[in-house]
Design an enzyme around this catalytic site. Structure first.
Site, PDB file in Angstrom:
ATOM      1  N   ASP A   1      14.050 -18.209  -7.515  1.00 49.38           N
ATOM      2  CA  ASP A   1      13.280 -19.084  -6.616  1.00 49.38           C
ATOM      3  C   ASP A   1      11.838 -18.576  -6.657  1.00 49.38           C
ATOM      4  O   ASP A   1      11.561 -17.506  -7.200  1.00 49.38           O
ATOM      5  CB  ASP A   1      13.842 -18.990  -5.190  1.00 49.38           C
ATOM      6  N   SER A   2      10.940 -19.337  -6.033  1.00 49.05           N
ATOM      7  CA  SER A   2       9.549 -18.870  -5.929  1.00 49.05           C
ATOM      8  C   SER A   2       9.444 -17.650  -5.015  1.00 49.05           C
ATOM      9  O   SER A   2       8.487 -16.893  -5.104  1.00 49.05           O
ATOM     10  CB  SER A   2       8.680 -19.993  -5.374  1.00 49.05           C
TER      11      SER A   2
ATOM     12  N   GLY B   1       5.608 -25.432  -4.536  1.00 43.93           N
ATOM     13  CA  GLY B   1       5.465 -26.809  -4.054  1.00 43.93           C
ATOM     14  C   GLY B   1       4.125 -27.444  -4.377  1.00 43.93           C
ATOM     15  O   GLY B   1       4.004 -28.658  -4.424  1.00 43.93           O
TER      16      GLY B   1
ATOM     17  N   CYS C   1      16.075 -23.342  -6.247  1.00 43.74           N
ATOM     18  CA  CYS C   1      14.795 -23.876  -5.805  1.00 43.74           C
ATOM     19  C   CYS C   1      14.789 -25.365  -6.151  1.00 43.74           C
ATOM     20  O   CYS C   1      14.969 -25.726  -7.318  1.00 43.74           O
ATOM     21  CB  CYS C   1      13.685 -23.151  -6.561  1.00 43.74           C
TER      22      CYS C   1
ATOM     23  N   THR D   1      12.223 -27.389  -5.980  1.00 41.63           N
ATOM     24  CA  THR D   1      10.985 -27.759  -6.678  1.00 41.63           C
ATOM     25  C   THR D   1      11.099 -27.420  -8.160  1.00 41.63           C
ATOM     26  O   THR D   1      10.720 -28.220  -9.025  1.00 41.63           O
ATOM     27  CB  THR D   1       9.788 -27.009  -6.048  1.00 41.63           C
TER      28      THR D   1
ATOM     29  N   GLU E   1       7.852 -17.020   4.436  1.00 37.22           N
ATOM     30  CA  GLU E   1       7.638 -15.795   3.645  1.00 37.22           C
ATOM     31  C   GLU E   1       7.018 -14.695   4.507  1.00 37.22           C
ATOM     32  O   GLU E   1       7.286 -13.519   4.307  1.00 37.22           O
ATOM     33  CB  GLU E   1       6.720 -16.088   2.442  1.00 37.22           C
TER      34      GLU E   1
ATOM     35  N   CYS F   1      14.505 -27.928   0.597  1.00 37.40           N
ATOM     36  CA  CYS F   1      13.786 -26.768   0.039  1.00 37.40           C
ATOM     37  C   CYS F   1      14.591 -25.564   0.483  1.00 37.40           C
ATOM     38  O   CYS F   1      14.983 -25.479   1.660  1.00 37.40           O
ATOM     39  CB  CYS F   1      12.365 -26.709   0.601  1.00 37.40           C
ATOM     40  N   THR F   2      14.860 -24.640  -0.437  1.00 38.42           N
ATOM     41  CA  THR F   2      15.782 -23.541  -0.092  1.00 38.42           C
ATOM     42  C   THR F   2      15.200 -22.579   0.944  1.00 38.42           C
ATOM     43  O   THR F   2      15.940 -21.791   1.531  1.00 38.42           O
ATOM     44  CB  THR F   2      16.203 -22.759  -1.357  1.00 38.42           C
ATOM     45  N   HIS F   3      13.885 -22.636   1.167  1.00 46.58           N
ATOM     46  CA  HIS F   3      13.321 -21.821   2.251  1.00 46.58           C
ATOM     47  C   HIS F   3      13.723 -22.364   3.634  1.00 46.58           C
ATOM     48  O   HIS F   3      13.807 -21.600   4.591  1.00 46.58           O
ATOM     49  CB  HIS F   3      11.785 -21.821   2.180  1.00 46.58           C
TER      50      HIS F   3
END
Ligand code: DGL
Length: 265
Positions: A15-16, A48, A78, A80, A157, A189-191
């Site tokens: 992921d990012s 994103g 992710c 995105t 984050e 979005c996985t966040h």
């Protein structure tokens, strides 16, 4: 096709940033014998707002990194990156199991009673061809309200998941959705599952919130099973985590969200 992989190898997850931990957790729950190597591309976060070409190039590099470190399958944790790069990765690494994800519009269309669904995803996911196809296929009979939640990934984050500012930010996103009658919310979005507690306090009690992570883990299970690559049940798993840039968010998130021993590599 001959299997060049074996069952005791590792699952590569990327992921990012820390969002993919929501998917890694679902993999840990469903497949506790599997080892995981997790790559957080914090050097390039947030995805994103990056171009599809940039995301394809990062995703290609990361997949190579994971395969060089004994991975038997790759999970693009992710939305995105899946939207921009999944087809490209599958073409570039045709022999590899690559599992991706997409906003859960289909289950949301089945779950909604009001016919109005709120989708929270990144700007990159919303402008992708894959998302347009998803809408065309599954959203014909429902009304979909979208919000890219700009800035939310950065707040998550930074560990501000239960901060009053984050609550009012989320409230500002959800209010217009409630007013329009939304009763089902897609975490695209996985966040975003990392603010699920806050979302649950804000949405009406009978709302449905859909996190696709368990479905991604199930898909991984089926893909591994089909190639006879599931780790034996007595296999001792290892959990390793790598950040391409700043590591602070990953360290903090692991202490909160990772239930077992791990190492940073
Ligand atoms: N976690 C990612 C997703 O699922 C993207 C977050 C970012 O913008 O970097 O879309």
């Amino acid at each position: 096709m001959a299997n060049t992989y074996h069952s005791e190898q590792t699952i590569g997850v990327f992921d990012s940033g820390i969002g993919g931990l929501t998917v890694a957790n679902a993999i840990l729950d469903l497949l506790p014998a599997e080892s995981i190597l997790y790559y957080a591309d914090t050097a390039h976060l947030p995805y994103g707002r990056k171009s599809p070409d940039e995301i394809r190039s990062y995703s290609h590099h990361i997949t190579g990194y994971l395969l060089d470190r004994d991975c038997k399958a790759i999970v693009v944790a992710c939305n995105t990156a899946s939207a921009a790069a999944l087809d490209y990765l599958r073409n570039s690494f045709p022999e590899v199991i690559i599992v991706g994800m997409e906003p859960a519009v289909k289950p949301a269309a089945q779950a909604t009673r009001s016919g109005v669904v709120g989708v929270l995803a990144t700007a990159g996911t919303f402008r992708s061809e894959r998302y347009a196809q998803l809408m065309e296929r599954y959203a014909g009979n429902i009304r979909v309200l979208q919000n890219p939640c700009t800035g939310l990934v950065e707040k998550i984050e930074a560990g501000l998941t239960e901060d009053p500012d984050t609550m009012s930010f989320l409230n500002g996103i959800l209010q217009p959705m409630f007013s329009a009658g939304a009763d089902t919310f897609v975490l695209g979005c996985t966040h975003y599952p990392l603010v699920r507690k806050a979302l649950e306090q804000l949405v009406p009690a009978d709302s449905v919130i859909i996190d696709p992570a368990p479905a991604v883990a199930r898909q991984l299970y089926h893909r591994l099973q089909a190639r006879q690559l599931l780790a034996p049940s007595d296999h001792p798993p290892q959990y390793r985590f790598h950040a391409s840039g700043p590591e602070a968010s990953l360290h903090r998130a692991l202490t909160y969200y990772w239930p077992t021993e791990f190492s940073i590599v």
